[in-house]
Design an enzyme around this catalytic site. Structure first.
Site, PDB file in Angstrom:
ATOM      1  N   SER A 165       0.804  -1.220   0.000  1.00 32.02           N
ATOM      2  CA  SER A 165       0.000   0.000   0.000  1.00 32.02           C
ATOM      3  C   SER A 165       0.839   1.274   0.000  1.00 32.02           C
ATOM      4  O   SER A 165       0.334   2.345  -0.326  1.00 32.02           O
ATOM      5  CB  SER A 165      -0.951   0.012   1.199  1.00 32.02           C
ATOM      6  OG  SER A 165      -0.228  -0.106   2.416  1.00 32.02           O
ATOM      7  N   ASP A 216      -3.778   7.830   7.949  1.00 28.94           N
ATOM      8  CA  ASP A 216      -4.788   6.980   8.584  1.00 28.94           C
ATOM      9  C   ASP A 216      -4.104   6.012   9.535  1.00 28.94           C
ATOM     10  O   ASP A 216      -2.925   6.185   9.867  1.00 28.94           O
ATOM     11  CB  ASP A 216      -5.674   6.269   7.538  1.00 28.94           C
ATOM     12  CG  ASP A 216      -4.938   5.209   6.710  1.00 28.94           C
ATOM     13  OD1 ASP A 216      -3.853   4.749   7.131  1.00 28.94           O
ATOM     14  OD2 ASP A 216      -5.454   4.836   5.643  1.00 28.94           O
ATOM     15  N   HIS A 244      -1.146   4.341   7.417  1.00 31.29           N
ATOM     16  CA  HIS A 244      -0.460   4.954   6.281  1.00 31.29           C
ATOM     17  C   HIS A 244      -0.066   6.395   6.551  1.00 31.29           C
ATOM     18  O   HIS A 244      -0.814   7.140   7.196  1.00 31.29           O
ATOM     19  CB  HIS A 244      -1.352   4.876   5.038  1.00 31.29           C
ATOM     20  CG  HIS A 244      -1.791   3.483   4.720  1.00 31.29           C
ATOM     21  ND1 HIS A 244      -3.061   3.022   5.025  1.00 31.29           N
ATOM     22  CD2 HIS A 244      -1.128   2.454   4.151  1.00 31.29           C
ATOM     23  CE1 HIS A 244      -3.154   1.749   4.651  1.00 31.29           C
ATOM     24  NE2 HIS A 244      -1.995   1.385   4.117  1.00 31.29           N
TER      25      HIS A 244
END
Length: 394
Positions: free
Chosen positions: A45, A336, A339
């Protein structure tokens, strides 16, 4: 089950490249007449540009909805797990390339490279199996691109593009967070150091596979202090507000083992050049001393809910029924629960690009893209090696 890497396995260099024309390029920027150096990206990610938009997976492994991408750089949420761009978007800009497209985007052109990153992916195929594009599958996708480039450019030009390209790898966090810490069977089967050895062994085999296909210039983003992610801080069994040190220790062990492997590969593989990072220390500094780097908060996420906004609820499609989002993501280290914010991505990209060998070494990324000269023919061809079939995906 992925098989542990055997250190006694012979390392064979079976794939070679013949460059018929070697050109010198400027150490700062290539001349307008020269083709740009391509950029191929593998990972999770941290680098996913939206590949997971095109696969069947769970909501938390997609980010193609608001408030992701809220800073407006892109017209709409793209699938990047931050408020804007990610590290490799900035590197592409510095390298004078367009943003590298996701491999799964329909009708995308890969003449400048391809991004195979997939949120949730691991080095081991068992990590989030069936929900993500694992590293081995990403390598198979690269084979498709390589074969298509041969058809589009011809054998000789495709060989040169592949050998001169830069290969970025950012992967491993999910193997430790999901594949080990949340997997009692793995913890019973492997001691922490044994699991690290298995992960690193499989990563080493993937690096060799890319080398055998013609790759020569690599950049590796090491793991961050995973226990300091808001989600892991909230899950810390000590509940003292500190980082979950057991998970951070796994990341540190991984980084140390990777550094040792890369040093060895540089001695074994002719023409193997790489940038390795101390992402762990870089991010740790910003977490604990945010104001020194222009941030106001190094602990809490901008988007989420619960302690440290560590519940992965950003966008309401994940766990939980609600979430809060801060007014100024650029003030936060974390976007978040898992991340980093775009500002962290930009700062790390700048460090990777131009920091000295003591920080990024033995090459920084600028040197990989714009070194004093392209790889010499001796770096990619050994006497007596067969040329093989460049278009083959074997």
């Amino acid at each position: 089950m992925a098989r542990p890497f055997s250190s006694s396995s012979p390392i064979s260099i079976i794939f070679v490249i013949l460059l018929l024309s070697i050109k010198t390029i400027s150490s700062s920027r290539g001349s307008p007449e020269e083709a740009a150096t391509a950029f191929f990206i593998f990972g999770d990610s941290i680098v996913d540009p939206g590949n997971n938009n095109y696969i069947e997976t769970t909501p938390e492994k997609k980010a193609n909805y608001h408030p992701y991408g809220r800073n407006g750089f892109f017209d709409k949420p793209t699938g990047r797990f931050t408020d804007g761009r990610v590290i490799v978007d900035f590197i592409a800009e510095y390298a004078k390339l367009p943003i590298i497209p996701p491999f799964l985007r329909p009708s995308a052109s890969f003449i400048n490279g391809a991004n195979f990153g997939s949120a949730g992916a691991g080095i081991l195929p068992e990590t989030n199996q069936g929900l993500v594009i694992d590293l081995q599958t990403q390598l198979k996708q690269f084979d498709e691109v390589r074969s298509n480039l041969t058809g589009e450019l011809g054998d000789e030009k495709a060989r040169e593009l592949i050998s001169q390209a830069v290969y970025f790898m950012s992967i491993g966090s999910n193997d430790y967070m999901i594949g080990y810490m949340l997997n009692p069977k793995m913890r019973e089967a492997y001691l922490p150091e044994e699991f690290v050895g298995m992960v690193i062994g499989n990563l080493s085999q993937s690096i060799q596979a890319l080398y055998d296909k013609g790759a020569r210039k690599f950049c590796f983003l090491s793991l961050c202090p995973l226990g300091c992610l808001p989600a892991l801080r909230a899950a810390n069994p000590k509940a003292d507000g500190g980082c979950f040190e057991d998970i951070s220790a796994l990341a540190s062990a991984h980084n140390n083992a990777l550094a040792a492997v890369l040093t060895s590969l540089a001695h074994i593989f002719k023409g193997f050049k790489y940038a390795n990072t101390d992402f762990y220390s870089w991010l740790n500094e910003r977490i604990h001393n945010p104001s020194k780097y222009g941030f106001e908060d190094g602990v809490n996420a901008c988007c989420g809910t619960g302690p440290y906004r560590g519940v992965f609820s950003c966008g309401k499609t994940k766990e939980g029924s609600d979430y809060q989002v801060c007014e100024s993501p650029e003030d936060y280290v974390w976007w978040d629960a898992f991340h980093a914010s775009e500002r962290i991505h930009e700062q790390v990209a700048k460090l990777l690009w131009s920091d000295p060998p003591s920080s990024v070494g033995p090459y920084n990324v600028e040197k990989l893209f714009f070194g004093e000269e392209k790889l010499r023919i001796a770096d990619v061809v050994d006497e007596g090696d067969g040329l093989g079939d460049f278009g083959s995906t074997a």
